[in-house]
Design an enzyme around this catalytic site. Sequence first.
Site, PDB file in Angstrom:
ATOM      1  N   ASP A  13       0.860  -1.178   0.000  1.00 33.44           N
ATOM      2  CA  ASP A  13       0.000   0.000   0.000  1.00 33.44           C
ATOM      3  C   ASP A  13       0.896   1.227   0.000  1.00 33.44           C
ATOM      4  OD1 ASP A  13      -2.814   1.067   0.377  1.00 33.44           O
ATOM      5  OD2 ASP A  13      -1.793   2.022   2.069  1.00 33.44           O
ATOM      6  N   ASN A  21      -1.318  12.797  -5.693  1.00 31.87           N
ATOM      7  CA  ASN A  21      -2.313  13.179  -6.691  1.00 31.87           C
ATOM      8  C   ASN A  21      -2.798  14.614  -6.472  1.00 31.87           C
ATOM      9  OD1 ASN A  21      -2.564  11.008  -8.443  1.00 31.87           O
ATOM     10  ND2 ASN A  21      -4.090   9.981  -7.202  1.00 31.87           N
ATOM     11  N   HIS A  26      -2.905  13.954 -11.337  1.00 31.69           N
ATOM     12  CA  HIS A  26      -3.114  12.526 -11.575  1.00 31.69           C
ATOM     13  C   HIS A  26      -2.050  11.911 -12.482  1.00 31.69           C
ATOM     14  CE1 HIS A  26      -6.802  12.127  -9.323  1.00 31.69           C
ATOM     15  NE2 HIS A  26      -7.141  13.327  -9.789  1.00 31.69           N
ATOM     16  N   ASP A  30      -0.087   8.605 -11.636  1.00 34.96           N
ATOM     17  CA  ASP A  30       0.038   7.480 -12.572  1.00 34.96           C
ATOM     18  C   ASP A  30       1.493   7.058 -12.732  1.00 34.96           C
ATOM     19  OD1 ASP A  30      -2.700   7.478 -12.915  1.00 34.96           O
ATOM     20  OD2 ASP A  30      -2.642   8.437 -14.892  1.00 34.96           O
ATOM     21  N   ASP A  56      -4.116   2.462  -4.862  1.00 33.58           N
ATOM     22  CA  ASP A  56      -2.671   2.410  -4.618  1.00 33.58           C
ATOM     23  C   ASP A  56      -2.254   1.125  -3.928  1.00 33.58           C
ATOM     24  OD1 ASP A  56      -3.844   2.932  -2.172  1.00 33.58           O
ATOM     25  OD2 ASP A  56      -2.360   4.415  -1.558  1.00 33.58           O
TER      26      ASP A  56
END
Length: 131
Positions: A13, A21, A26, A30, A56
């Site tokens: 995680d 983000n 974003h 990514d 995530d």
Amino acid sequence: MAKHANALVLLVDLDDFKATNDTHGHAAGDAVLAATARRLSGWCGRHGIAARLGGDEFAAVVTDPGHTAGLFALHAALDEPVTHNGRVLTVSASVGHCHRDRLSVPTLTDALSAADTSMYAAKGHGRRNTR
């Protein structure tokens, strides 16, 4: 799982991913997700498989952990910064794991559940931990 007594199941995680983000956009998020996938997959090598579960969170199953660089090496790789559009993004991850031989019933569902419990225990001891 039934064929590999030494199998290792991992849950990963990313720590504070939402902040990446929200702060950098974003596309930056990514880039972090793609780097995490490459790093986890590379660590598994030919003896395992890595997958993104969603958001995530990632999982991996390694049939023979002796053919990996070890959990400390994985943690170090996952914590390497990612460069995106000239910005260096801090990355950290919490990793939970479960060895198949520690399960009374060696099913993937039970291993994932144990790894999940382990990962949240790692997060409970602060970010960037492995348990």
